[in-house]
Design an enzyme around this catalytic site. Structure first.
Site, PDB file in Angstrom:
ATOM      1  N   ASP A  72       0.860  -1.181   0.000  1.00 22.97           N
ATOM      2  CA  ASP A  72       0.000   0.000   0.000  1.00 22.97           C
ATOM      3  C   ASP A  72       0.896   1.231   0.000  1.00 22.97           C
ATOM      4  O   ASP A  72       1.515   1.552   1.020  1.00 22.97           O
ATOM      5  CB  ASP A  72      -0.905   0.017   1.233  1.00 22.97           C
ATOM      6  CG  ASP A  72      -1.986  -1.071   1.204  1.00 22.97           C
ATOM      7  OD1 ASP A  72      -1.734  -2.145   0.616  1.00 22.97           O
ATOM      8  OD2 ASP A  72      -3.067  -0.843   1.776  1.00 22.97           O
ATOM      9  N   LYS A  94      -6.916   3.352  -3.350  1.00 22.61           N
ATOM     10  CA  LYS A  94      -7.314   3.356  -1.941  1.00 22.61           C
ATOM     11  C   LYS A  94      -7.581   4.784  -1.503  1.00 22.61           C
ATOM     12  O   LYS A  94      -6.847   5.710  -1.851  1.00 22.61           O
ATOM     13  CB  LYS A  94      -6.190   2.719  -1.115  1.00 22.61           C
ATOM     14  CG  LYS A  94      -6.415   2.667   0.387  1.00 22.61           C
ATOM     15  CD  LYS A  94      -5.252   1.929   1.055  1.00 22.61           C
ATOM     16  CE  LYS A  94      -5.282   2.042   2.566  1.00 22.61           C
ATOM     17  NZ  LYS A  94      -4.134   1.363   3.204  1.00 22.61           N
ATOM     18  N   LYS A 144     -10.270   0.303  -2.406  1.00 23.93           N
ATOM     19  CA  LYS A 144     -10.175   0.063  -0.964  1.00 23.93           C
ATOM     20  C   LYS A 144     -10.456   1.345  -0.192  1.00 23.93           C
ATOM     21  O   LYS A 144      -9.600   2.220  -0.110  1.00 23.93           O
ATOM     22  CB  LYS A 144      -8.793  -0.471  -0.595  1.00 23.93           C
ATOM     23  CG  LYS A 144      -8.594  -0.689   0.921  1.00 23.93           C
ATOM     24  CD  LYS A 144      -7.192  -1.205   1.234  1.00 23.93           C
ATOM     25  CE  LYS A 144      -6.912  -1.237   2.733  1.00 23.93           C
ATOM     26  NZ  LYS A 144      -5.564  -1.740   3.057  1.00 23.93           N
TER      27      LYS A 144
END
Length: 317
Positions: free
Chosen positions: A154, A217, A253
């Site tokens: 991430d 995300k 996400k």
């Protein structure tokens, strides 16, 4: 490994900073009033008991169970891993979570604790959460995480560069991290709360996807505005439209502030009504959370027995 270059149909738009700017600023403007209204409407949808039970299990299976604190210890990470594999030891029917998300120095601990299980190791990287480091440092951070066992990385984008209009710099950095991540899936954190406008969120979403993101995300969970229904709706529209344009599917996400079963179900409705059923899978939609799992377990137990258990029914970690 996912592609490190934009799809052929869009390759020309990343040929220069000027071309990328023209493309991103040529995306349709966001109707903020309409976006907020649609998110609010979808957020009021109710589902019946049988569907709710299915939704709870689906939400559990989509969780990136997260601990990103300075006080994290190996023991805490191992405990979280055990919980991710068997969220409710008294009920083997409860699905495992999608991943355990930790700092890079804890990735090896998580990998060992999860050995033999289908739960993945996700590691933040690239000088998370601010992203304020030189590119070689960010790339080394990424390689270290993958070498330690991270299945997913991430990363955070350089919001300063993006907000200054240096889009090609952001694109090239994401592409470089994509390459450094090797076989690991790459989730690109936009940090929507710092992008200021819906138009910027749309542009950042497309920029990340063009650069090779496997997921986009919403946030780090470390700023005042994290995941919201409107900004997640906008990102779901972006991945839907990107697949229509390129044939490549990208996941979404939302992370930060999703704490209750009611919240999680709102996001699942959003996915189904915006991107469609193809995204209703842990392969394409995740919920970044630390406390959500406990509420999902409590609500699941309530549906099964008609009552809530005592305060010790679920563990803190």
């Amino acid at each position: 490994m996912p592609p490190t270059a934009p799809p052929a149909a869009l390759a020309d738009v990343t040929a220069s900073d000027a071309a990328l700017r023209r493309y991103l600023h040529g995306l349709p403007g966001v109707d903020a009033v309409g976006l907020d209204a649609r998110a609010a409407t979808l957020g009021t949808r109710s589902i019946k008991t049988t569907a709710k039970a299915e939704a709870i299990d689906l939400a559990i299976s989509m969780i990136d169970l997260t601990t990103l604190e300075g006080a994290d210890t190996p023991g805490k990470v191992r405990s979280l891993c055990a919980k991710g594999v068997r969220p409710d030891p008294s009920d083997p029917g409860v699905p495992h979570v999608a991943a355990i998300c930790v700092y890079p120095d804890m990735a090896a601990i998580a990998k060992a604790a999860l050995a033999g299980s289908p739960v993945r190791v996700a590691s933040v990287a690239t000088a998370f959460p601010a992203g304020r480091a030189a590119r070689p440092v960010k790339l080394a951070d990424t390689r270290d995480a993958v070498a330690a066992g991270a299945d997913e990385v991430d990363m955070v984008i350089d919001r300063g560069a993006f907000l200054s209009g240096r889009y090609l710099q952001v694109f090239e950095e994401i592409a470089a991290v994509r390459e450094a991540a090797g076989p690991a899936h790459l989730k690109v954190i936009l940090e929507n709360g710092e992008l200021s406008t819906y138009d910027n969120i749309r542009r950042a979403s497309w920029l990340a996807m063009l650069a090779g993101a496997d997921f986009i995300k919403t946030s780090t969970g470390k700023v005042s505005v994290n995941a919201t229904l409107p900004n997640t709706l906008l990102m779901l529209e972006a991945v839907r439209d990107f697949r229509a344009a390129t044939g490549r599917q990208v996941g979404v996400k939302p992370a930060g502030g999703i704490r209750t079963t009611k919240d999680a179900i709102k996001y699942l409705v959003l996915v189904n009504e915006t991107a469609g059923a193809d995204w209703l899978s842990p392969d394409w939609f995740r919920l970044g959370a630390s406390s959500l799992l406990n509420d999902l377990l409590m609500q699941r137990q309530k549906l099964a027995t008609g009552r809530y258990s005592g305060p010790d029914y679920v563990t803190v970690d």
